[in-house]
Design a protein around this motif. Structure first.
Motif: not given
Lengths: 133, 133
Positions: A68-83
């Motif tokens: 998971x990754x999130x920048x302040x004020x943005x959505x939580x985004x799912x991370x997968x291999x290759x990203x």
């Protein structure tokens, strides 16, 4: 030029300290050199960094697992291999494993890192978005 | 934050142009963003960049095959999968495949790139050093 073959990278693995929630293992590929640091990090399920920012930005390359990754004020985004992720200079963010999966990424950090508060459980557990892939 | 899943990286592959000797295929992971460019490059045997330098340095991460790298005034060094290379700001250098092997690396280039002359055949064929690994 600094050439770092695998054997020289392997001597520096350790357990991540107080700037993480949960258990994570960094593997220092290149200690700070001309303002650049390269860490490959294994986040165990539920582990994540605190909120932080990088003076000149950060590149994440996801090697394995789901995170998971999130920048302040943005959505939580799912991370997968290759990203690959680019975090612009000064942007406050966090990254780590999903609650039910480990995640390994290489993190290339540019300039000074400024650490902040832990990611609260309710922030971490917010509904995450899956991007097209 | 810019999140680039594999599908968005794959649309931009092409044949490397006039700044290379031989046949190489770049795969643009991230086009220039805040002064950072990420290319994964497949160098076919014998292919290499021209001499060049990067305003704020360059990180190479070798993914597969066997390659060569040289900074001005230094030895030609053999590259293998798992190697990381840091080229400091402004340091003139070249990189590419070995004569008898392809080489794939991710290249993260910081700041402006300044291109120079091709690597002469006698420079490219100089005896190469194998580092410990």
């Amino acid at each position: 030029m600094i050439h770092i073959p695998p054997r020289q990278q392997a001597g520096t693995a350790g357990k991540a300290g107080s700037q993480f929630t949960g258990v994570a293992f960094p593997y220092v590929t290149m200690a700070a050199t001309d303002g650049v640091v390269i860490n490959t990090v294994d986040f165990t399920p539920g582990a994540r960094t605190h909120w932080h920012s990088h003076e000149d930005g950060q590149i994440l390359q996801v090697l394995a697992g789901r995170g998971l990754v999130q920048s302040e004020g943005g959505p939580v985004v799912i991370l997968r291999a290759g990203d690959t992720v680019w975090v612009p200079p000064g942007e406050r963010h966090w990254h780590g494993a999903a609650p039910d999966s480990f995640m390994v990424h290489t993190a290339i950090s540019l300039g000074e890192t400024t650490w902040d508060a832990p990611v609260a459980e309710e922030e971490y557990r917010a509904k995450a978005e899956e991007n097209e892939r």
